[in-house]
Design an enzyme around this catalytic site. Structure first.
Site, PDB file in Angstrom:
ATOM      1  N   ARG A 156       0.759  -1.131   0.063  1.00  0.00           N
ATOM      2  CA  ARG A 156      -0.010   0.102  -0.112  1.00  0.00           C
ATOM      3  C   ARG A 156       0.947   1.210  -0.029  1.00  0.00           C
ATOM      4  O   ARG A 156       0.663   2.046  -0.693  1.00  0.00           O
ATOM      5  CB  ARG A 156      -0.993   0.040   1.248  1.00  0.00           C
ATOM      6  N   TYR A 172     -15.984  17.802 -15.566  1.00  0.00           N
ATOM      7  CA  TYR A 172     -16.129  16.326 -15.612  1.00  0.00           C
ATOM      8  C   TYR A 172     -17.212  16.260 -14.360  1.00  0.00           C
ATOM      9  O   TYR A 172     -16.786  16.435 -13.263  1.00  0.00           O
ATOM     10  CB  TYR A 172     -14.931  15.705 -15.044  1.00  0.00           C
ATOM     11  N   ASP A 205      -6.882  19.326 -14.593  1.00  0.00           N
ATOM     12  CA  ASP A 205      -7.349  18.043 -15.246  1.00  0.00           C
ATOM     13  C   ASP A 205      -6.874  18.105 -16.795  1.00  0.00           C
ATOM     14  O   ASP A 205      -7.565  18.581 -17.435  1.00  0.00           O
ATOM     15  CB  ASP A 205      -8.953  17.960 -15.029  1.00  0.00           C
ATOM     16  N   LYS A 251      -8.510   6.683 -19.329  1.00  0.00           N
ATOM     17  CA  LYS A 251      -8.998   7.393 -20.674  1.00  0.00           C
ATOM     18  C   LYS A 251      -7.488   6.880 -21.544  1.00  0.00           C
ATOM     19  O   LYS A 251      -7.207   5.879 -21.704  1.00  0.00           O
ATOM     20  CB  LYS A 251      -9.117   8.491 -20.534  1.00  0.00           C
TER      21      LYS A 251
HETATM   22  C1  PLP Z   1     -13.181   9.935 -16.769  1.00  0.00           C
HETATM   23  C2  PLP Z   1     -12.797  11.459 -16.209  1.00  0.00           C
HETATM   24  C3  PLP Z   1     -12.404  11.859 -14.745  1.00  0.00           C
HETATM   25  C4  PLP Z   1     -12.671  10.765 -13.696  1.00  0.00           C
HETATM   26  O1  PLP Z   1     -11.855   9.373 -13.863  1.00  0.00           O
HETATM   27  P1  PLP Z   1     -12.234   8.137 -13.537  1.00  0.00           P
HETATM   28  O2  PLP Z   1     -11.140   7.354 -13.886  1.00  0.00           O
HETATM   29  O3  PLP Z   1     -13.659   7.745 -14.410  1.00  0.00           O
HETATM   30  O4  PLP Z   1     -12.411   8.045 -12.115  1.00  0.00           O
HETATM   31  C5  PLP Z   1     -11.854  12.889 -14.489  1.00  0.00           C
HETATM   32  N1  PLP Z   1     -11.923  13.825 -15.420  1.00  0.00           N
HETATM   33  C6  PLP Z   1     -11.894  13.711 -16.961  1.00  0.00           C
HETATM   34  C7  PLP Z   1     -11.900  14.948 -17.732  1.00  0.00           C
HETATM   35  C8  PLP Z   1     -12.494  12.362 -17.148  1.00  0.00           C
HETATM   36  O5  PLP Z   1     -12.702  12.285 -18.411  1.00  0.00           O
END
Ligand code: PLP
Length: 371
Positions: free
Chosen positions: A47, A99, A170, A195
Site C-alpha cells: 500500500r 467532468y 485536469d 482514458k
Molecule cells: C473520466 C474522467 C475523470 C474521472 O476518472 P475515472 O477514472 O473515471 O475515475 C476525470 N476527469 C475527466 C476529464 C474524465 O474524463
C-alpha cells in the site's frame, strides 16, 4: 529527451535477477525485513509502495515534466486526494463545464467541508471577482468536458500567483502529448488514466503529477498511502505497457479528430462542432498558444434536437455507443442523458471520442447515418 522516448523508457526497469527486459509484476504485498528491522529493498508493504507502482509513477512524472507523481485506483480517487489534502474551509474555484463525476463528488462529499464556485474560468474579470480571502485552489479543465471550452492556463496562473493560490489542471482530454500544464506554470496535473493512458478501455486508474515537492504534495502522498486508493501491481504493469504507445496513439486520435470534425462542420444536418483544432472554435487562438495538438475529443450539435441526435447514434454501425473516452475504438454518446437531470449540456449534443480506425471508414459510417 522527447516524449516518444520517455514513454518507452522511463517506466521500465530491466530485472537484474533474471535478465528479463520487461520488469516483472511484483504481486507480493510484503517485503523481506532484516533482523535489525531494516528493509534492504526499500519496500515494506505494497500500500505504501510497490515496484510496479514506482515505475509507473516515474514515467508519469517525466511525461508531464513534473518532479513526482502519485498513482491512484481511478481518476476520481486522484481528484478526491487533492480535495482531501486541502484545509477544510478553503474556497475552490472550478470550471462551469467540469467532468460531472468530480463536480458531483465536490457537491456531495465535500459540501460543508470545502467552499466552491463553478464559473467560466477563462473569463479573467469574472475569475478575479470570485477570488476570496480563503481561496486556495483554482481547478481547471481544458479542453473541458463535454463542451471543449479552452481556458488560458497562463492567464489563470498569473492571477493565482499574485495571491498564493494553487492551480491544478485536469489534463485528461489533452494528455501530455498535446498540452503540458506544469510547463505553463500550473502546480499540479490530474489524469484519469482510465482514458488515453490506458487507451484500450480495459483498465481504471488516476494520477497526480506535481511541479514541486512541497507541504501540499506531502499531504497528497499521505492521503494516497493512508487512504489506500492505490492501483494494483497488475494495473500498474498494464499502464506502463500502454503508456509506451501513448504518443503515437494520440497522434492518430488527433489526426482523425481533426478530419472528422472538419467533415461534420461542413455537413448541412449539423448545427455546430466543438473542437479546439477548428478555426471556428471561439478559443482556437488560446488553444494554439498552449497546445501542441488539439486532442482526440470533440462534440457536435445536431439540427432537430434530442430526438434527431438519438436517431443518429442508433443509425451508426462502427461508432460504439458508450460513455468514456481515450480507447482505440471510437465512442459516441448522448452526453446530457449521462449527466442526469441537472445537466446544462445541450440536449442535441453528441460527444465523440475519436478512435484509431481508418478515417475513411469513420466518415463513411457517419455519412450513411446522417442519410
Ligand atoms: C473520466 C474522467 C475523470 C474521472 O476518472 P475515472 O477514472 O473515471 O475515475 C476525470 N476527469 C475527466 C476529464 C474524465 O474524463
Amino acid at each position: 529527451m522527447k516524449i516518444e522516448t520517455i514513454a518507452i523508457h522511463a517506466g521500465n526497469h530491466n530485472d537484474e535477477n533474471t535478465g528479463a527486459v520487461i520488469q516483472p509484476i511484483t504481486m507480493s504485498t510484503t517485503f523481506l525485513r532484516e533482523a535489525d528491522g531494516s528493509y534492504p529493498s526499500g519496500y515494506i508493504y505494497s500500500r505504501s509502495a510497490n515496484p510496479n507502482r514506482t515505475q509507473l509513477e516515474n514515467v508519469l512524472a517525466k511525461l508531464e515534466n513534473g518532479v513526482d507523481a502519485a498513482a491512484f485506483s481511478s481518476g476520481n480517487a486522484a481528484g478526491m486526494s487533492v480535495f482531501q489534502s486541502i484545509k477544510p474551509g478553503t474556497h475552490i474555484i472550478c470550471p462551469d463545464d467540469m467532468y460531472h463525476g468530480l463536480r458531483n463528488q465536490l457537491k456531495t462529499l465535500f459540501a460543508g467541508i470545502l467552499e466552491f464556485d463553478f464559473i467560466d474560468t477563462n473569463n479573467e474579470e469574472l475569475l478575479r471577482s470570485y477570488i476570496k480571502p480563503n481561496t486556495g485552489l483554482i481547478w481547471l479543465e481544458t479542453p473541458s468536458n463535454p463542451l471543449l471550452k479552452i481556458t488560458d492556463i497562463r492567464m489563470v496562473v498569473a492571477i493565482a500567483r499574485e495571491r498564493n493560490i494553487k492551480v491544478a489542471v485536469d489534463n485528461t482530454f489533452a494528455t501530455p502529448v498535446c498540452q503540458q500544464p506544469l510547463a505553463l506554470g500550473a502546480d499540479l496535473v490530474m489524469h484519469s488514466s482510465t482514458k488515453y493512458f490506458g487507451g484500450h478501455s480495459d483498465l481504471m486508474g488516476g494520477a497526480l503529477i506535481t511541479a514541486e515537492k512541497n507541504d501540499w504534495w506531502t499531504k497528497i502522498r499521505q492521503v494516497q498511502e493512508m487512504g489506500g486508493a492505490i492501483p494494483s501491481p497488475m494495473d500498474c504493469y498494464y499502464l506502463v505497457r500502454s503508456l509506451k504507445t501513448l504518443p503515437y496513439r494520440v497522434k492518430g486520435h488527433v489526426h482523425n479528430a481533426q478530419l472528422l470534425s472538419e467533415y461534420l462542420e461542413k455537413h448541412p444536418k449539423i448545427e455546430s462542432v466543438m473542437y479546439p483544432g477548428l478555426s471556428s472554435h471561439p478559443q482556437h487562438e488560446i488553444a494554439k498558444s498552449q497546445m501542441s495538438a488539439f486532442g482526440g475529443m470533440f462534440s457536435f450539435c445536431v439540427n432537430g434536437g434530442a430526438d434527431e441526435a438519438k436517431r443518429l447514434i442508433s443509425s451508426l454501425g462502427l461508432f460504439t455507443v458508450a460513455t468514456s473516452l481515450g480507447g482505440v475504438e471510437t465512442l459516441i454518446e448522448h452526453r446530457a442523458s449521462v449527466e442526469g437531470p441537472d445537466t446544462k449540456t445541450p440536449h442535441n449534443l453528441l460527444r465523440v471520442s475519436v478512435g484509431l480506425e481508418h478515417i475513411d471508414d469513420l466518415i463513411a459510417d457517419i455519412a450513411q447515418a446522417l442519410g
